[in-house]
Design a protein around this motif. Structure first.
Motif, PDB file in Angstrom:
ATOM      1  N   UNK A 155      85.154  47.114  11.585  1.00 39.40           N
ATOM      2  CA  UNK A 155      83.935  46.671  10.933  1.00 39.40           C
ATOM      3  C   UNK A 155      83.034  47.860  10.638  1.00 39.40           C
ATOM      4  N   UNK A 156      82.296  47.779   9.524  1.00 42.25           N
ATOM      5  CA  UNK A 156      81.437  48.884   9.106  1.00 42.25           C
ATOM      6  C   UNK A 156      80.167  48.339   8.474  1.00 42.25           C
ATOM      7  N   UNK A 157      79.037  48.919   8.880  1.00 43.20           N
ATOM      8  CA  UNK A 157      77.740  48.589   8.297  1.00 43.20           C
ATOM      9  C   UNK A 157      77.223  49.846   7.590  1.00 43.20           C
ATOM     10  N   UNK A 158      77.437  49.956   6.270  1.00 41.84           N
ATOM     11  CA  UNK A 158      77.034  51.170   5.564  1.00 41.84           C
ATOM     12  C   UNK A 158      75.529  51.428   5.583  1.00 41.84           C
ATOM     13  N   UNK A 159      74.722  50.383   5.724  1.00 39.77           N
ATOM     14  CA  UNK A 159      73.277  50.539   5.735  1.00 39.77           C
ATOM     15  C   UNK A 159      72.810  51.387   6.920  1.00 39.77           C
ATOM     16  N   UNK A 160      73.407  51.141   8.081  1.00 37.78           N
ATOM     17  CA  UNK A 160      72.972  51.804   9.317  1.00 37.78           C
ATOM     18  C   UNK A 160      73.998  52.834   9.810  1.00 37.78           C
ATOM     19  N   UNK A 161      75.231  52.726   9.325  1.00 42.77           N
ATOM     20  CA  UNK A 161      76.287  53.630   9.779  1.00 42.77           C
ATOM     21  C   UNK A 161      77.052  53.115  10.985  1.00 42.77           C
ATOM     22  N   UNK A 162      76.779  51.874  11.397  1.00 38.64           N
ATOM     23  CA  UNK A 162      77.500  51.288  12.526  1.00 38.64           C
ATOM     24  C   UNK A 162      78.972  51.134  12.146  1.00 38.64           C
ATOM     25  N   UNK A 163      79.850  51.501  13.094  1.00 35.70           N
ATOM     26  CA  UNK A 163      81.288  51.402  12.852  1.00 35.70           C
ATOM     27  C   UNK A 163      81.944  50.977  14.163  1.00 35.70           C
ATOM     28  N   UNK A 164      82.820  49.971  14.096  1.00 35.89           N
ATOM     29  CA  UNK A 164      83.500  49.530  15.302  1.00 35.89           C
ATOM     30  C   UNK A 164      84.904  49.031  14.990  1.00 35.89           C
ATOM     31  N   UNK A 165      85.732  49.067  16.010  1.00 43.41           N
ATOM     32  CA  UNK A 165      87.050  48.442  15.962  1.00 43.41           C
ATOM     33  C   UNK A 165      87.077  47.431  17.092  1.00 43.41           C
ATOM     34  N   UNK A 166      87.377  46.194  16.764  1.00 41.73           N
ATOM     35  CA  UNK A 166      87.441  45.106  17.731  1.00 41.73           C
ATOM     36  C   UNK A 166      88.899  44.833  18.070  1.00 41.73           C
ATOM     37  N   UNK A 167      89.184  44.696  19.351  1.00 39.95           N
ATOM     38  CA  UNK A 167      90.530  44.408  19.836  1.00 39.95           C
ATOM     39  C   UNK A 167      90.511  43.082  20.593  1.00 39.95           C
ATOM     40  N   UNK A 168      91.471  42.213  20.296  1.00 39.46           N
ATOM     41  CA  UNK A 168      91.602  40.951  21.017  1.00 39.46           C
ATOM     42  C   UNK A 168      93.012  40.826  21.588  1.00 39.46           C
ATOM     43  N   UNK A 169      93.094  40.350  22.815  1.00 38.99           N
ATOM     44  CA  UNK A 169      94.363  39.988  23.451  1.00 38.99           C
ATOM     45  C   UNK A 169      94.314  38.476  23.593  1.00 38.99           C
ATOM     46  N   UNK A 170      95.284  37.812  22.983  1.00 39.85           N
ATOM     47  CA  UNK A 170      95.290  36.352  22.950  1.00 39.85           C
ATOM     48  C   UNK A 170      96.301  35.781  23.935  1.00 39.85           C
ATOM     49  N   UNK A 171      96.027  34.568  24.384  1.00 41.44           N
ATOM     50  CA  UNK A 171      96.973  33.773  25.176  1.00 41.44           C
ATOM     51  C   UNK A 171      96.981  32.413  24.506  1.00 41.44           C
ATOM     52  N   UNK A 172      97.906  32.241  23.557  1.00 43.84           N
ATOM     53  CA  UNK A 172      97.877  31.046  22.729  1.00 43.84           C
ATOM     54  C   UNK A 172      96.655  31.110  21.834  1.00 43.84           C
ATOM     55  N   UNK A 190      93.576  31.097  23.106  1.00 39.36           N
ATOM     56  CA  UNK A 190      92.483  31.528  23.979  1.00 39.36           C
ATOM     57  C   UNK A 190      92.365  33.050  23.969  1.00 39.36           C
ATOM     58  N   UNK A 191      91.143  33.532  23.912  1.00 41.39           N
ATOM     59  CA  UNK A 191      90.895  34.971  23.959  1.00 41.39           C
ATOM     60  C   UNK A 191      90.975  35.408  25.421  1.00 41.39           C
ATOM     61  N   UNK A 192      92.059  36.076  25.742  1.00 39.83           N
ATOM     62  CA  UNK A 192      92.290  36.527  27.111  1.00 39.83           C
ATOM     63  C   UNK A 192      91.468  37.773  27.421  1.00 39.83           C
ATOM     64  N   UNK A 193      91.347  38.673  26.439  1.00 42.99           N
ATOM     65  CA  UNK A 193      90.592  39.904  26.635  1.00 42.99           C
ATOM     66  C   UNK A 193      90.011  40.339  25.299  1.00 42.99           C
ATOM     67  N   UNK A 194      88.895  41.038  25.341  1.00 45.28           N
ATOM     68  CA  UNK A 194      88.238  41.547  24.139  1.00 45.28           C
ATOM     69  C   UNK A 194      87.623  42.898  24.470  1.00 45.28           C
ATOM     70  N   UNK A 195      87.743  43.823  23.524  1.00 40.78           N
ATOM     71  CA  UNK A 195      87.157  45.141  23.725  1.00 40.78           C
ATOM     72  C   UNK A 195      86.816  45.747  22.371  1.00 40.78           C
ATOM     73  N   UNK A 196      86.168  46.906  22.414  1.00 43.53           N
ATOM     74  CA  UNK A 196      85.813  47.575  21.166  1.00 43.53           C
ATOM     75  C   UNK A 196      85.732  49.076  21.377  1.00 43.53           C
ATOM     76  N   UNK A 197      85.781  49.788  20.293  1.00 40.93           N
ATOM     77  CA  UNK A 197      85.524  51.222  20.222  1.00 40.93           C
ATOM     78  C   UNK A 197      84.654  51.430  19.002  1.00 40.93           C
ATOM     79  N   UNK A 198      83.880  52.486  18.989  1.00 40.48           N
ATOM     80  CA  UNK A 198      83.071  52.786  17.823  1.00 40.48           C
ATOM     81  C   UNK A 198      81.718  53.323  18.207  1.00 40.48           C
ATOM     82  N   UNK A 199      80.847  53.413  17.215  1.00 38.13           N
ATOM     83  CA  UNK A 199      79.508  53.917  17.448  1.00 38.13           C
ATOM     84  C   UNK A 199      78.538  53.197  16.523  1.00 38.13           C
ATOM     85  N   UNK A 200      77.319  53.115  16.968  1.00 39.80           N
ATOM     86  CA  UNK A 200      76.309  52.444  16.160  1.00 39.80           C
ATOM     87  C   UNK A 200      74.958  52.503  16.822  1.00 39.80           C
ATOM     88  N   UNK A 201      74.009  51.846  16.188  1.00 38.36           N
ATOM     89  CA  UNK A 201      72.648  51.797  16.728  1.00 38.36           C
ATOM     90  C   UNK A 201      72.626  50.920  17.983  1.00 38.36           C
TER      91      UNK A 201
END
Length: 150
Positions: free
Chosen positions: A35-52, A54-65
């Motif tokens: 995901x990217x917000x050009x207005x502010x420069x926020x940038x992230x990558x979202x990671x999901x681990x699923x179990x059927x 159901x969201x078993x795990x969620x994490x992110x990397x990136x930088x932003x305000x």
């Protein structure tokens, strides 16, 4: 009273910005969306681990305000253990809360996410708060292209 509440909300946002929860890569992830917000420069990558469905795990990397980082940090905490349908419902409620499209949202229903309700008063910051959620929406729909707030 209102001032104390606003101070508490600001402290929660600052805490999640300084010490983001789930700031890591899930490898292998079942779903990964950028995901990217050009207005502010926020940038992230979202990671999901699923179990059927159901969201078993969620994490992110990136930088932003501070608002963007706090939003994704809170989001990854809250969506763990939720079904895709529950997470999609949270996305809709959060979006309505932050854009001001629903004045009747009961803040108790969104839990910790209520700390971001005030961004509706600052239109330029709404995209910062909702970037993570639009990225989640794409991940739930199993879309892989990058998401932009523009």
């Amino acid at each position: 009273m209102f001032e104390d509440l606003r101070d508490l909300y600001q402290e929660v946002i600052f805490d999640h910005n300084r010490n983001p929860r789930n700031f890591r890569v899930i490898d292998p992830a079942d779903r990964k969306v950028e995901g990217f917000n050009p207005l502010c420069g926020d940038r992230l990558t979202l990671y999901l681990k699923m179990d059927g469905d159901t969201i078993k795990d969620a994490s992110f990397q990136g930088s932003g305000c501070a608002i963007s980082t706090a939003s994704v940090s809170l989001m990854t905490e809250i969506i763990k253990g939720k079904t895709e349908a529950e997470a999609e419902a949270l996305f809709k409620t959060f979006h309505e809360m932050t854009t001001g499209k629903d004045e009747d949202i009961q803040l108790e229903a969104v839990g910790k996410l209520a700390v971001l309700a005030g961004v509706r008063e600052y239109p330029a910051r709404v995209k910062c708060a909702t970037l993570a959620w639009h990225t989640l929406d794409a991940a739930l729909k199993n879309e892989t292209q990058s998401i932009s707030t523009e």
